[in-house]
Each structure stands twice: as C-alpha cells, then as structure tokens.
Design an enzyme around this catalytic site. Structure first.
Site, PDB file in Angstrom:
ATOM      1  CB  THR A  18       1.029  10.767  11.013  1.00 35.46           C
ATOM      2  OG1 THR A  18       2.126  10.352  11.823  1.00 35.46           O
ATOM      3  CG2 THR A  18       1.313  10.401   9.576  1.00 35.46           C
ATOM      4  NE  ARG A  22      -5.279   9.872  14.386  1.00 31.27           N
ATOM      5  CZ  ARG A  22      -5.100   9.009  13.419  1.00 31.27           C
ATOM      6  NH1 ARG A  22      -4.713   7.800  13.701  1.00 31.27           N
ATOM      7  NH2 ARG A  22      -5.295   9.355  12.172  1.00 31.27           N
ATOM      8  CB  SER A 113      -7.694   7.096  11.447  1.00 25.18           C
ATOM      9  OG  SER A 113      -7.494   6.329  10.298  1.00 25.18           O
ATOM     10  CG  HIS A 114      -5.384   3.239  12.263  1.00 27.16           C
ATOM     11  ND1 HIS A 114      -5.084   4.478  11.750  1.00 27.16           N
ATOM     12  CD2 HIS A 114      -4.353   2.891  13.047  1.00 27.16           C
ATOM     13  CE1 HIS A 114      -3.903   4.852  12.201  1.00 27.16           C
ATOM     14  NE2 HIS A 114      -3.429   3.907  12.997  1.00 27.16           N
ATOM     15  CE  LYS A 126      -8.871  12.501   9.382  1.00 27.93           C
ATOM     16  NZ  LYS A 126      -8.342  11.402   8.601  1.00 27.93           N
ATOM     17  CG  ASP A 277      -9.411   3.408   8.228  1.00 24.86           C
ATOM     18  OD1 ASP A 277     -10.186   3.785   7.321  1.00 24.86           O
ATOM     19  OD2 ASP A 277      -8.569   4.173   8.752  1.00 24.86           O
ATOM     20  CG  ASP A 279     -10.554   7.808   8.796  1.00 24.01           C
ATOM     21  OD1 ASP A 279     -10.061   6.657   8.741  1.00 24.01           O
ATOM     22  OD2 ASP A 279      -9.878   8.834   8.577  1.00 24.01           O
ATOM     23  CG  ASP A 281      -8.364   7.246   5.828  1.00 24.57           C
ATOM     24  OD1 ASP A 281      -8.491   6.241   6.548  1.00 24.57           O
ATOM     25  OD2 ASP A 281      -7.729   8.265   6.189  1.00 24.57           O
ATOM     26  NE  ARG A 282      -4.743   3.481   8.259  1.00 24.54           N
ATOM     27  CZ  ARG A 282      -3.699   3.183   8.997  1.00 24.54           C
ATOM     28  NH1 ARG A 282      -3.419   1.921   9.251  1.00 24.54           N
ATOM     29  NH2 ARG A 282      -2.929   4.129   9.500  1.00 24.54           N
ATOM     30  CB  THR A 344       4.964   8.372   7.032  1.00 25.18           C
ATOM     31  OG1 THR A 344       5.885   7.342   6.676  1.00 25.18           O
ATOM     32  CG2 THR A 344       3.699   7.757   7.590  1.00 25.18           C
ATOM     33  CD  GLU A 363       0.712   7.176   3.849  1.00 21.90           C
ATOM     34  OE1 GLU A 363       1.741   7.405   4.501  1.00 21.90           O
ATOM     35  OE2 GLU A 363      -0.422   7.502   4.237  1.00 21.90           O
ATOM     36  CD  GLU A 364       3.407   1.076   5.873  1.00 21.99           C
ATOM     37  OE1 GLU A 364       3.039  -0.043   6.228  1.00 21.99           O
ATOM     38  OE2 GLU A 364       3.227   2.111   6.537  1.00 21.99           O
ATOM     39  CB  SER A 365      -0.224   2.475   6.708  1.00 21.64           C
ATOM     40  OG  SER A 365      -0.383   3.685   5.982  1.00 21.64           O
ATOM     41  CE  LYS A 376      -4.904   6.385   5.166  1.00 22.58           C
ATOM     42  NZ  LYS A 376      -4.232   7.515   5.843  1.00 22.58           N
ATOM     43  NE  ARG A 496       3.443   3.200  12.283  1.00 20.73           N
ATOM     44  CZ  ARG A 496       2.431   2.787  13.049  1.00 20.73           C
ATOM     45  NH1 ARG A 496       2.400   1.541  13.494  1.00 20.73           N
ATOM     46  NH2 ARG A 496       1.453   3.612  13.391  1.00 20.73           N
TER      47      ARG A 496
END
Ligand code: VG1
Ligand code: CO
Length: 543
Positions: A18, A22, A113-114, A126, A277, A279, A281-282, A344, A363-365, A376, A496
């Site tokens: 996604t 990773r 990321s997270h 990435k 998070d 990186d 972005d969240r 997603t 996004e919901e995340s 983001k 999920r």
C-alpha cells in the site's frame, strides 16, 4: 573515488505494498537487498541523469546506514543533485513539500510509517514522483518487475557524507545539499493557516498536548507549535525521534496512543490533544474524553474549510478511500461538489489533485490532507483544527457535535485481526468473493444487502484500473461492511473489517460506537466466518 557495478541476483518479494516496500530490518540488512531495490527504482525511471532527488527518513533504526548507501548509488547512477534532510531526517509530508517546491524529479522516503522500529522492528522505502506523491501503481509494478530480473547495481566507493551540518558536499560530480528538515515545511504551513489567530488562542491560555510518539514529527511540531505559535514549552511531548520509537508502536490511534488518551480523559486534561505517526503523515485529533474519528475529521474540515485562509475560496472536491465512512459524502452533497471514492492508499489521490478535481482527501486510518502537497499530512490536520478552534471559539467536542446534528452521524469502527496465517486470510477473502452473487438481496437480521461486490476503481484521469480492492457489503439503509487484507504488514496477514452506519437522529448521537455497530459486527461474523478462518474470537485491534 570510483564507480563500480556490483553483480547481484534477484530477491523474491520486493513488491511494494500500500505504501512502499516494508520488511523486517534484518531482511533489509541482507547483502544487496536495499541496493537491489534502489537500483530497481532508478532503472524504472526515465533518465535520471542530472536530475534532483529528495532524500530523508523518519529516523528509525537503519535510516542512517541506508541513506549513505542511497547517496553512493545516486551518485553512481548520474543524479545531478540530492537534497537530503539534516541527519537524514525528513517527514513524509516534508519530502512531498520539498519535491514540489524545488521541482525535484522525485524523492526517496525511508520509513515503515506506523510500524514499530528498532533492530527487531520494520524498515521501509518508498519512492515519490515529481508531483510529490507516492509512485502510482504503473511505477511500483515496474520497480517490482525490475527487481525480479536485476543482475547488477551501480555504487560509488566514496566515504560517508557528514549529514549533521547544513551545507553542501559533492560526490563523484553529484551535488549534495544537506537542508534544514523543518524550514520549507514550516513556511508552507504559514502560508495556509492564520498563525496570528492561533498565537492569540495560545496566549489566552488555551492548552494542548501534542504527542509526537518519539517519531519524526517531534522537531516539526516543536518548531511550529511551540516556537512559532507560542504554545508553552512542553506542549509537544515525546518530541525527540528515537530509532526504536521508545519501543512503542508509533501509530496515533486510541490504542497505541493510550498515554495521550488517558491524559485527555484525566482531571487536568488540556483543551486539545493530538498525535502523529512514525513518518508524521497520520494524525489523531482528541478532545476531552473524546476522540474524533478520522472519517469525521475529514468531513468536519471540509464543512468548515472556508474559515481557513488557505481554503477561503472553497474546495473543488473531496476524495476518500473506499473504507472511509461516507460522512464526507454528505458534506460534499451540501456543498454541491464531487466526492470521489478511491482504493486504500494515498497514491490514488494524486491524479485527482493534479487535475484540480479535489482539494481535500482522507482515509479512515488517521490520514487527512489537501492539495498543498501530495501526501497525507499529520501536522497540517492539527493546525487546521487549531485554526478552526481559534476562529470559532468552539471546542473539538462542540465542533463534532454540531457537525453531527447538522449532517447526521456515521458510527464507524475498524476491527483488525493481526498476524493471521496468510493462507487462511486469503481463503476467507476468496470464500467471500465466491459468495458475492448469493449475498446480493439477502436479508440478515433487520438488514438487507443491496449490493455485494469486490471494489474496483477506474482512475477518472488516466483510466487505469485497480481491481480486488476490498469486499463490500452495501446495505439498503446505507450501512456498509468492508473486508480487505492489509498491504503494509510484515508478518503473516492482517484482516481489516470496516463498519459504517449512518444515524440521522440527533437523539441517537451519543451511543458507544461498538454498541451502535453491534448488529453489523454480528453480520460480519455470520457472513465471513472470521473466527473459524482466523482462529480468533476477537479482533487484536479495534479503532
Ligand atoms: C494502511 C492504511 C491505509 C494507509 C496505509 C499507509 O494500509 O489502511 O489507509 O494509506 O496504511 O499509511 P493497509 O494496506 O495496511 O490497510 V502510512 O501512515 O503507513 O504511510
Ligand atoms: Co505514516
């Protein structure tokens, strides 16, 4: 110094998910693993000769080693210039900002990321393209294809570059500029928000806690929220990025940011809480005894955008990932602007933004952002909320409650089943896919399935098609259950399951979300046999 071509052989599984590639750190530490992937990126791009690359990461374990390798490979592959963050630090939104500002050809972000970090944690890489956004599938597929036939990579034998000081260096004819990690991003934020109003808010005693979760947003939040906006020292906590994020999972949700939630529920809770998070972005937005769901956050920001200087002329459109609740759709309908539904992952928003079709997306995340960059942006969302609070004088809780009373409330939750055997998880999805036809029209309890499908997306701009993006059960009353497998995990599979139920009645807006969604949760088990396939009777994570 000389440039060498090292022979290598393909490694299986270098397929970006996604959001980039990773893997566990020890996988990346295998001989030629990182080099193979980086060379595959470079080989998949049109000529990079003389071009500018942006390079940085979230400071996790292996960041500093990987950065030096990538610099040596960039020099050997003929890049003209690399802009690298001081000490190798750049957040994901900062990389996007810097690529756009300096019209770079692309960027490499080192982050998982997270996901947790440290020697036993995860590492990731990435590639972002010239619009500042994640490489689209066409490019990630080319990178993967290349990684499966690669026979050699080019690398310089130059010594390590000192990244601790801002300034210039040179490597085999390639310019290296070590840049301040925060300045360009801070300047962009200043151009979008009413810093004066937020400063007055803080000087009038408004209190906040920003939890950077020992991840990369610490330096950004400290500079902007404390130094520029005048919040008291100590407002930003866990502000120093650590290679292992202090042993925590740097994911800003109520479970992983439990410390912040406890503080916001305590007697001395400040007015406003936020977390970001690994990186940066969240983001998670928190009021007293209250967490804003990311889906609601997107809808509330969209409904109030014209209060913010950077969006005062209104927004062109909204996009949300398919599993994200339909709260934003209701705002778009009132504003008479389009709302796009994408698979997603942030890579699907880029084309819509480049074409001017959307301004906000989410996004919901725990991801929200706008067309100011192509990623983001955690701190951007926090500043947006601060600006909103400053301009309305209302609390987070009041802004959310007012939003629901006007638009109705979407009760929303995501249930994750982590570390499931990959074969079993795939079997669950396959079984659902085979049942789709028979599910349509079926009555389950008091609900009727209007349509059951496997989400497929045709990009409105370039007509590329992405199939198999999640099983959707769409009910006659607008409720939805969605099943998909994560594309960011590194161990086994993560299932999920997403639940979304719309409640128009104002008197029903104070329910506990799990209770409000209980019927749908029961239906998901009945239809998919989650317990049987996963061997788990409960999700491992509920957000
Ligand atoms: C998850 C989220 C997705 C997000 C992605 C990257 O992907 O669900 O919404 O875009 O992580 O976020 P998946 O495939 O595991 O569900 V981050 O902050 O890792 O860049
Ligand atoms: Co992230």
């Amino acid at each position: 110094m000389s440039i060498q071509t090292i022979s290598t052989t393909p490694v299986a599984g270098q397929e970006p998910g996604t959001s980039g590639l990773r893997k566990k750190v020890d996988v990346f530490q295998q001989a030629h693993y990182l080099e193979n992937f980086v060379q595959s990126i470079f080989d998949s791009l049109d000529s990079v000769s003389g071009q500018t690359l942006v390079l940085g990461g979230d400071g996790r374990f292996y960041n500093t080693v990987a950065i030096q390798t990538i610099l040596r490979m960039a020099a050997a592959n003929g890049w003209g210039r690399v802009l690298v963050g001081q000490n190798g630090i750049l957040s994901t939104p900062a990389v996007s900002c810097i690529i756009r500002k300096y019209e770079a050809y692309g960027g490499i972000i080192l982050s998982a990321s997270h996901n947790p970090g440290g020697p036993d944690g995860d590492f990731g890489i990435k590639y972002n393209i010239s619009n500042g956004g994640p490489a689209p599938e066409k490019i990630t597929e080319a990178i993967y294809a290349r990684s499966q036939v690669i026979s050699g990579y080019r690398i310089s034998d130059a010594p390590d570059v000192d990244l601790s000081r801002i300034g210039q260096a040179e490597m085999d004819g390639m310019q290296i500029e070590v840049i301040d990690s925060v300045s360009d991003y801070a300047e962009l934020m200043q151009s979008l928000f009413d810093f004066e109003a937020i400063r007055s808010l803080f000087s009038s005693g408004f209190s906040m806690r920003f939890d950077a979760m020992h991840a990369v947003c610490g330096p950004y939040a400290t500079r902007i929220i404390e130094d520029e906006l005048g919040a008291p020292k100590g407002t930003v906590v866990n502000a120093v990025p650590l290679a292992d994020f202090g042993g925590h999972h740097p994911d800003p949700n109520p479970v992983n940011a439990a410390e912040l939630i406890a503080y916001m529920n305590g007697a001395d809770a400040p007015d406003f809480g936020a977390a970001t998070d690994g990186d940066a972005d969240r983001n998670m937005i928190v009021g007293r005894n209250f967490v804003v769901t990311p889906s609601d956050s997107l809808a509330i920001l969209a409904a109030n955008a014209t209060r913010i200087p950077g969006y005062s002329k209104g927004i062109a459109g909204i996009a949300r990932s398919m599993p994200t609740s339909t709260a934003a759709d209701r705002v778009a309908a009132v504003l008479k602007i389009p709302c796009y539904e994408t698979p997603t992952g942030w890579k699907f928003f880029g084309n819509l933004m480049d074409a001017g079709k959307i301004t906000l997306c989410g996004e919901e995340s725990y991801g929200t952002s706008s067309s100011h960059i192509r990623e983001k942006d955690g701190l951007w969302a926090v500043l947006f909320w601060l600006n909103l609070i400053a301009s309305t004088g209302k609390s987070v809780n009041a802004l959310a409650a007012e939003h629901w009373s006007r638009y109705g409330r979407n009760y929303y939750s995501r249930h994750d089943y982590e570390h499931v055997d990959a074969g079993r998880a795939n079997a669950l999805i396959t079984a659902l896919r085979e049942k789709l036809f028979s599910l349509t029209g079926r009555r389950l309890g008091s609900s009727v399935i209007d349509r059951a499908d496997d989400f497929s997306y045709t990009d409105p701009i370039d007509a590329s098609v992405s199939e198999g993006q999640g099983i959707r059960l769409l009910f006659a009353d607008g409720s939805r259950i969605i099943f998909r497998l994560s594309g960011t995990g590194t161990v086994g599979a993560t299932l999920r399951v997403y639940f979304d139920r719309y409640e128009p009645d104002k008197n029903m807006h104070d329910l506990d979300p799990q209770a409000a969604l209980a019927d749908l949760i029961g239906i998901a088990e009945e239809v998919a046999g989650i317990t049987e396939y996963t061997g788990m009777s409960h999700p491992t994570l509920i957000t």
